[in-house]
Design a protein around this motif. Structure first.
Motif, mmCIF file in Angstrom:
data_model
loop_
_atom_site.group_PDB
_atom_site.id
_atom_site.type_symbol
_atom_site.label_atom_id
_atom_site.label_comp_id
_atom_site.label_asym_id
_atom_site.label_seq_id
_atom_site.Cartn_x
_atom_site.Cartn_y
_atom_site.Cartn_z
ATOM 1 N N LYS A 203 -23.564 19.880 0.387
ATOM 2 C CA LYS A 203 -23.037 20.972 1.216
ATOM 3 C C LYS A 203 -24.034 22.140 1.318
ATOM 4 O O LYS A 203 -23.647 23.312 1.303
ATOM 5 C CB LYS A 203 -21.710 21.512 0.655
ATOM 6 N N TYR A 229 -22.073 25.744 1.083
ATOM 7 C CA TYR A 229 -20.664 25.938 1.460
ATOM 8 C C TYR A 229 -19.781 25.784 0.238
ATOM 9 O O TYR A 229 -19.879 24.800 -0.511
ATOM 10 C CB TYR A 229 -20.265 24.935 2.535
ATOM 11 N N THR A 231 -16.515 24.772 -1.127
ATOM 12 C CA THR A 231 -15.385 23.948 -0.693
ATOM 13 C C THR A 231 -14.052 24.454 -1.223
ATOM 14 O O THR A 231 -13.000 24.054 -0.737
ATOM 15 C CB THR A 231 -15.583 22.492 -1.148
ATOM 16 N N TYR A 234 -12.271 29.170 2.142
ATOM 17 C CA TYR A 234 -12.348 28.953 3.580
ATOM 18 C C TYR A 234 -13.419 29.862 4.181
ATOM 19 O O TYR A 234 -13.368 31.087 4.002
ATOM 20 C CB TYR A 234 -10.984 29.236 4.215
ATOM 21 N N HIS A 235 -14.400 29.261 4.836
ATOM 22 C CA HIS A 235 -15.492 29.985 5.488
ATOM 23 C C HIS A 235 -16.377 30.743 4.490
ATOM 24 O O HIS A 235 -17.090 31.676 4.877
ATOM 25 C CB HIS A 235 -14.956 30.982 6.528
ATOM 26 N N TRP A 237 -19.597 31.065 2.151
ATOM 27 C CA TRP A 237 -20.930 30.501 1.964
ATOM 28 C C TRP A 237 -21.675 31.300 0.888
ATOM 29 O O TRP A 237 -21.593 32.536 0.853
ATOM 30 C CB TRP A 237 -21.725 30.535 3.268
ATOM 31 N N GLU A 267 -17.918 26.011 9.525
ATOM 32 C CA GLU A 267 -17.705 24.982 8.521
ATOM 33 C C GLU A 267 -18.613 23.800 8.824
ATOM 34 O O GLU A 267 -19.065 23.634 9.967
ATOM 35 C CB GLU A 267 -16.244 24.518 8.527
ATOM 36 N N ASP A 270 -18.098 21.741 11.943
ATOM 37 C CA ASP A 270 -18.424 22.323 13.243
ATOM 38 C C ASP A 270 -19.729 21.775 13.808
ATOM 39 O O ASP A 270 -19.918 21.729 15.018
ATOM 40 C CB ASP A 270 -18.523 23.849 13.151
#
Length: 393
Positions: A203, A229, A231, A234-235, A237, A267, A270
């Motif tokens: 990720k 990212y 996990t 949400y969103h 980083w 994400e 996307d």
């Protein structure tokens, strides 16, 4: 030739059988007031032959697929229940819908050629029925097929494709995407993110940048060696080894650091597109996804646009191919049914070929997806008009 003769005999059997079951199913829909007996007769013959051809050809396709993939299923230890319910139960409607134009052609040409061979069409014309009037029950049947095709393609099949593609990934062949390159998309108003490479297994994206614009002017520029990212959120980083340059009038402020947690509205899904992902979305989901990705400046969505427009074009194809099949096979000729079936199969396969070629041009070239998908329909519409004028009146 033996296989062709067996197919011909089977289709003759379905046309000679009593169509009470199909007629009973159609009565609540159409009633008997405005549909004449000849209309109901043709509709039942059309739909009966259509669904029988589907059952026959898809059965052959399943046998060939089992023969081709049995070693993979055994080697990957695929459960029998998953093979039957997760794979083949979703395999059948997918390929039924995909080759629906072929089935329409076979159905129309076969039973219409049989009517012409038995001089039934001549008898209809002798009573004063016009060719235009003869087309009415054919178009009603095409409307039923078109509606079924549309519902299957937009709602039923995408839901089943999720299970089918997951099975293929686990037991047949790997289709998931593991990385992406040169990702650029607008994550918020005036905020553009870029990654040179993204690895899905950890990720993590490398050579990351985040630019913020106000009134078309760059006010902030963030660069980082890598970004990961989270996990669990949400969103979220995690940006590592970063440098931020802020432009405040004539001044420039530079900030450096080892780690910073940031909320960025993107994400991995996307930009990490899995092969066949567009097949797992219903048409409303496809439309929303395409609009969202266009707003974000993501360019790799042609396959999604092609799939969206293809579902609509495939539904209208039933009317065009029905008109071609009727115009082609309503005349009694020396070659009989065999000649009509040969021409019909050639035209139906060429339609599927044109559809594949035009879709490829849209995905790999500069042709707009909507135009590319509708080219086969437009071309065959002209063929249908020509054959209609040449058909016996």
């Amino acid at each position: 030739m033996k296989l062709f003769d067996k197919l011909k005999q089977k289709l003759l059997q379905v046309n000679s059988s009593k169509p009470n079951a199909i007629l009973a199913a159609l009565k609540p829909i159409f009633g008997q007031k405005w549909l004449k007996r000849i209309d109901r007769y043709i509709i039942v013959k059309f739909l009966g032959t259509y669904f029988f051809a589907i059952a026959l050809i898809i059965s052959i396709a399943v046998v060939f697929d089992v023969n081709e993939n049995i070693d993979r299923f055994i080697n990957n230890k695929a459960p029998l229940e998953a093979i039957v319910f997760d794979y083949y139960l979703n395999f059948i409607p997918y390929y039924t819908n995909l080759f629906s134009p072929l089935f329409v052609f076979i159905a129309v040409i076969f039973f219409t050629s049989k009517l012409a061979e038995n001089s039934e069409i001549i008898a209809m014309f002798s009573t004063g029925m016009s060719f235009k009037r003869l087309m009415v029950p054919y178009m009603i049947s095409a409307a039923i097929i078109s509606a079924v095709t549309f519902v299957l393609g937009t709602e039923v099949i995408p839901t089943g494709s999720v299970t089918r593609l997951k099975f293929e990934e686990l037991y047949k062949k790997k289709k998931s995407a593991d990385y992406a390159r040169n990702i650029q998309l607008e994550v918020d108003t005036g905020v553009v993110a870029y990654m040179e490479r993204y690895e899905n297994y950890n990720k993590t994206g490398y050579r990351f940048s985040l630019d913020k614009f106000e009134d078309h002017k760059l006010v902030s520029h963030l660069t980082a060696r890598r970004v990961t990212y989270d996990t669990a959120s949400y969103h979220k980083w995690i940006i590592r080894d970063y440098m931020i340059r802020e432009m405040r009038g004539m001044k420039e402020i530079i900030t450096r650091g080892d780690r910073i947690d940031s909320i960025i509205k993107m994400e991995p899904q996307d930009f990490l597109i899995t092969r066949g992902q567009q097949e797992t979305m219903t048409s409303p989901q496809l439309r929303d996804y395409i609009q969202k990705q266009k707003q974000r400046g993501f360019a790799n969505i042609k396959e999604f646009e092609v799939e969206y427009h293809r579902r609509i074009a495939m539904s209208f194809a039933a009317f065009i191919l029905t008109a071609i099949g009727l115009s082609l096979s309503s005349r009694k000729v020396k070659g009989g049914m065999g000649l009509h079936l040969g021409i019909g199969l050639a035209l139906s396969f060429s339609y599927i070929l044109f559809q594949t070629i035009s879709s490829t041009f849209a995905i790999n070239g500069n042709m707009p997806p909507a135009i590319a998908v509708w080219i086969p329909n437009i071309l065959y519409l002209f063929i249908a008009i020509y054959l209609y004028h040449k058909a016996p009146k």
